[in-house]
Design a protein around this motif. Structure first.
Motif, PDB file in Angstrom:
ATOM      1  N   LEU A  42      -5.173 -15.704 -24.480  1.00  0.00           N
ATOM      2  CA  LEU A  42      -4.310 -15.793 -23.318  1.00  0.00           C
ATOM      3  C   LEU A  42      -3.181 -14.771 -23.417  1.00  0.00           C
ATOM      4  N   PHE A  43      -2.978 -13.958 -22.386  1.00  0.00           N
ATOM      5  CA  PHE A  43      -1.922 -12.946 -22.310  1.00  0.00           C
ATOM      6  C   PHE A  43      -1.989 -11.919 -23.459  1.00  0.00           C
ATOM      7  N   GLU A  44      -3.199 -11.632 -23.977  1.00  0.00           N
ATOM      8  CA  GLU A  44      -3.340 -10.676 -25.080  1.00  0.00           C
ATOM      9  C   GLU A  44      -2.966  -9.253 -24.661  1.00  0.00           C
ATOM     10  N   LYS A  45      -3.251  -8.896 -23.442  1.00  0.00           N
ATOM     11  CA  LYS A  45      -2.934  -7.557 -22.945  1.00  0.00           C
ATOM     12  C   LYS A  45      -1.938  -7.671 -21.808  1.00  0.00           C
ATOM     13  N   ALA A  46      -1.052  -6.697 -21.719  1.00  0.00           N
ATOM     14  CA  ALA A  46      -0.110  -6.646 -20.599  1.00  0.00           C
ATOM     15  C   ALA A  46      -0.808  -5.939 -19.444  1.00  0.00           C
ATOM     16  N   GLN A  47      -1.237  -6.679 -18.439  1.00  0.00           N
ATOM     17  CA  GLN A  47      -1.907  -6.119 -17.273  1.00  0.00           C
ATOM     18  C   GLN A  47      -1.268  -6.722 -16.028  1.00  0.00           C
ATOM     19  N   ILE A  48      -0.517  -5.880 -15.304  1.00  0.00           N
ATOM     20  CA  ILE A  48       0.161  -6.347 -14.097  1.00  0.00           C
ATOM     21  C   ILE A  48      -0.213  -5.453 -12.922  1.00  0.00           C
ATOM     22  N   GLY A  49      -0.035  -5.987 -11.736  1.00  0.00           N
ATOM     23  CA  GLY A  49      -0.297  -5.226 -10.528  1.00  0.00           C
ATOM     24  C   GLY A  49       0.794  -5.461  -9.505  1.00  0.00           C
ATOM     25  N   LEU A  50       1.158  -4.408  -8.795  1.00  0.00           N
ATOM     26  CA  LEU A  50       2.126  -4.470  -7.707  1.00  0.00           C
ATOM     27  C   LEU A  50       1.473  -3.836  -6.491  1.00  0.00           C
ATOM     28  N   GLU A  51       1.552  -4.519  -5.340  1.00  0.00           N
ATOM     29  CA  GLU A  51       0.942  -3.935  -4.143  1.00  0.00           C
ATOM     30  C   GLU A  51       1.684  -4.346  -2.886  1.00  0.00           C
ATOM     31  N   ALA A  52       1.511  -3.524  -1.869  1.00  0.00           N
ATOM     32  CA  ALA A  52       2.038  -3.796  -0.536  1.00  0.00           C
ATOM     33  C   ALA A  52       0.842  -3.878   0.410  1.00  0.00           C
ATOM     34  N   ASN A  53       0.836  -4.887   1.260  1.00  0.00           N
ATOM     35  CA  ASN A  53      -0.224  -5.077   2.241  1.00  0.00           C
ATOM     36  C   ASN A  53       0.362  -4.974   3.638  1.00  0.00           C
ATOM     37  N   TYR A  54      -0.321  -4.261   4.509  1.00  0.00           N
ATOM     38  CA  TYR A  54       0.055  -4.176   5.918  1.00  0.00           C
ATOM     39  C   TYR A  54      -1.058  -4.841   6.730  1.00  0.00           C
ATOM     40  N   PHE A  55      -0.704  -5.838   7.542  1.00  0.00           N
ATOM     41  CA  PHE A  55      -1.704  -6.576   8.304  1.00  0.00           C
ATOM     42  C   PHE A  55      -2.061  -5.830   9.579  1.00  0.00           C
ATOM     43  N   VAL A  56      -3.227  -5.194   9.544  1.00  0.00           N
ATOM     44  CA  VAL A  56      -3.770  -4.468  10.684  1.00  0.00           C
ATOM     45  C   VAL A  56      -4.184  -5.459  11.767  1.00  0.00           C
ATOM     46  N   ARG A  57      -4.713  -6.586  11.342  1.00  0.00           N
ATOM     47  CA  ARG A  57      -5.053  -7.720  12.210  1.00  0.00           C
ATOM     48  C   ARG A  57      -4.512  -8.963  11.530  1.00  0.00           C
ATOM     49  N   ASN A  58      -4.529 -10.079  12.200  1.00  0.00           N
ATOM     50  CA  ASN A  58      -3.949 -11.285  11.609  1.00  0.00           C
ATOM     51  C   ASN A  58      -4.717 -11.807  10.392  1.00  0.00           C
ATOM     52  N   ASN A  59      -5.945 -11.337  10.188  1.00  0.00           N
ATOM     53  CA  ASN A  59      -6.750 -11.781   9.053  1.00  0.00           C
ATOM     54  C   ASN A  59      -7.191 -10.643   8.136  1.00  0.00           C
ATOM     55  N   PHE A  60      -6.654  -9.450   8.341  1.00  0.00           N
ATOM     56  CA  PHE A  60      -7.126  -8.281   7.598  1.00  0.00           C
ATOM     57  C   PHE A  60      -5.958  -7.365   7.272  1.00  0.00           C
ATOM     58  N   SER A  61      -5.803  -7.030   5.977  1.00  0.00           N
ATOM     59  CA  SER A  61      -4.728  -6.115   5.586  1.00  0.00           C
ATOM     60  C   SER A  61      -5.275  -4.947   4.784  1.00  0.00           C
ATOM     61  N   ALA A  62      -4.605  -3.822   4.920  1.00  0.00           N
ATOM     62  CA  ALA A  62      -4.854  -2.649   4.081  1.00  0.00           C
ATOM     63  C   ALA A  62      -3.763  -2.655   3.019  1.00  0.00           C
ATOM     64  N   SER A  63      -4.126  -2.272   1.790  1.00  0.00           N
ATOM     65  CA  SER A  63      -3.150  -2.357   0.703  1.00  0.00           C
ATOM     66  C   SER A  63      -3.115  -1.087  -0.130  1.00  0.00           C
ATOM     67  N   GLY A  64      -1.981  -0.903  -0.763  1.00  0.00           N
ATOM     68  CA  GLY A  64      -1.782   0.177  -1.714  1.00  0.00           C
ATOM     69  C   GLY A  64      -0.837  -0.309  -2.791  1.00  0.00           C
ATOM     70  N   GLY A  65      -1.077   0.136  -3.993  1.00  0.00           N
ATOM     71  CA  GLY A  65      -0.208  -0.314  -5.077  1.00  0.00           C
ATOM     72  C   GLY A  65      -0.524   0.387  -6.376  1.00  0.00           C
ATOM     73  N   VAL A  66      -0.128  -0.254  -7.442  1.00  0.00           N
ATOM     74  CA  VAL A  66      -0.314   0.303  -8.771  1.00  0.00           C
ATOM     75  C   VAL A  66      -0.731  -0.808  -9.728  1.00  0.00           C
ATOM     76  N   GLU A  67      -1.647  -0.479 -10.626  1.00  0.00           N
ATOM     77  CA  GLU A  67      -2.064  -1.371 -11.712  1.00  0.00           C
ATOM     78  C   GLU A  67      -1.527  -0.777 -13.004  1.00  0.00           C
ATOM     79  N   ILE A  68      -0.755  -1.554 -13.731  1.00  0.00           N
ATOM     80  CA  ILE A  68      -0.178  -1.099 -14.994  1.00  0.00           C
ATOM     81  C   ILE A  68      -0.833  -1.907 -16.098  1.00  0.00           C
ATOM     82  N   TRP A  69      -1.667  -1.242 -16.865  1.00  0.00           N
ATOM     83  CA  TRP A  69      -2.369  -1.889 -17.958  1.00  0.00           C
ATOM     84  C   TRP A  69      -1.832  -1.328 -19.269  1.00  0.00           C
TER      85      TRP A  69
END
Length: 140
Positions: A42-69
């Motif tokens: 459990l928690f052996e590796k530091a793996q985090i993610g940060l992202e921003a989502n923009y809702f193109v429709r009420n049920n669908f978002s496009a996202s961009g972010g960064v994964e820091i492993w």
């Protein structure tokens, strides 16, 4: 080729009618892998993610972010599709050293107001690994 088919499928599904957040809203999300199949505990590796989502429709978002492993940082571009609120499907491409793509199924539990506690299971195609992640999201 598989990635292109998955992308097309979720883009098509995302344009169908369903309910989730409001069209035009933003969501900021931060998450931490609790466990991943290439971790030995459990928690052996530091793996985090940060992202921003923009809702193109009420049920669908496009996202961009960064994964820091532990040994690498990658740009993550993708989308979320909410077939039924609060359940979602996420597909992302990870760009950088050891590029990959992942497909995830998640649940966003409302905490209060615009804050949600997310749980997601992700499968990484090239690595053949599975991860369980938890995090917080805020709707702006």
């Amino acid at each position: 080729m598989k990635r292109i088919l998955f992308f097309g499928l979720f883009l098509f599904l995302g344009l169908s009618a369903s309910k989730a957040q409001n069209t035009g809203s933003w969501m900021l999300h931060g998450g931490l892998d609790v466990i991943k199949t290439d971790n030995y505990g459990l928690f052996e590796k530091a793996q985090i993610g940060l992202e921003a989502n923009y809702f193109v429709r009420n049920n669908f978002s496009a996202s961009g972010g960064v994964e820091i492993w532990r040994n690498t940082t990658r740009v993550a571009l993708g989308m979320r599709f909410y077939p039924v609120q609060p359940v979602y499907i996420r597909f992302r491409g990870l760009i950088g050293d050891n590029s990959d793509a992942n497909l995830g199924f998640g649940y966003a539990h409302p905490i209060g107001g615009n804050l949600k506690w997310d749980f997601i299971g992700d499968y990484y195609f090239d690595q053949g690994e599975f991860a369980i992640r938890t995090g917080l999201s805020i709707i702006l």
